[in-house]
Scaffold this motif. Structure first.
Motif: not given
Length: 225
Positions: A64, A66-67, A135, A148-150, A221, A223
């Motif tokens: 896992t 974050r991006w 993160q 952000f996307t988890d 995901t 967002e």
């Protein structure tokens, strides 16, 4: 069907799943001591467990993370991704609340979702991994198009290539090759979840590394702005 048209159809199929490129990209934040792959060079990049390896592809399990991502529209992969890259680079360079300077990471990942018009104008989702220190609480972007996307833990099939991978036809051909190999091996995968991962800056002329990723299963995901 021409390979470029096939890429558009594949990406359009992906749009119905609402699962985005970052859906399978993930570093193991609790295992930062793990030795980095050579192709990460001096940048932080996603850590993974290597589950299996053949001559054609690897099976990896990412954890896992974050991006930070943005959407960019266009007819050309190279042009649209360059525009998306600039928005993300501005964010890590200080275009955020607090003007924090955030270290560059690798790879730059892209999912293509084809447009429905005759010109096949596509949406390119460009993503950077957030460094470990950000993160939990990344700086808020000033640009509302940066999100952000988890991303959950996921298993991915990965084919690796050298050189430059920015041409739509090259990406389509290599994607087709990997999908056909997976089918021949009897692997279970989600054909709509296909992504590119570029690890090198344009000025690196030798020992370049690129990847095509195919998800072994669908993921969810979240967002957030």
């Amino acid at each position: 069907m021409k390979s470029s048209a096939w890429l558009c159809l594949l990406a359009f199929a992906a749009s119905s799943s609402t699962v985005l490129a970052r859906d399978i990209l993930v570093p193991a934040s609790d295992r930062l001591e793990q030795e980095k792959p050579w192709f990460c060079h001096d940048l932080e990049c996603p850590r993974f467990d290597l589950l299996n390896k053949t001559e054609e592809y690897e099976t990896r399990k990412y954890q896992t993370a974050r991006w930070v991502s943005t959407h960019s529209e266009g007819l050309s992969y190279q042009t649209a991704v360059a525009a998306g890259f600039q928005d993300l680079f501005k964010y890590i360079s200080g275009d955020n609340e607090g003007r924090h300077k955030i270290a560059m990471t690798s790879p730059v990942t892209v999912q293509t979702t084809a447009g429905q018009g005759p010109a096949c104008k596509s949406d390119f989702l460009v993503s950077f991994l957030l460094p470990h220190k950000y993160q939990e609480k990344p700086p808020t972007p000033k640009n509302p198009d940066v999100i952000f996307t988890d991303v959950p833990t996921s298993v991915v099939y990965v084919a690796q290539y050298g050189g430059v991978m920015t041409d739509d036809k090259v990406i389509a051909a290599r994607t087709t090759e990997l999908l056909e190999t997976l089918k021949a091996d009897g692997q279970t995968f989600d054909e709509t979840l296909v992504f590119t991962a570029e690890y090198d800056p344009p000025y690196r002329l030798q020992h370049r590394h690129n990847e095509i990723w195919v998800a072994a299963g669908s993921t969810n995901t979240v967002e957030s702005s």
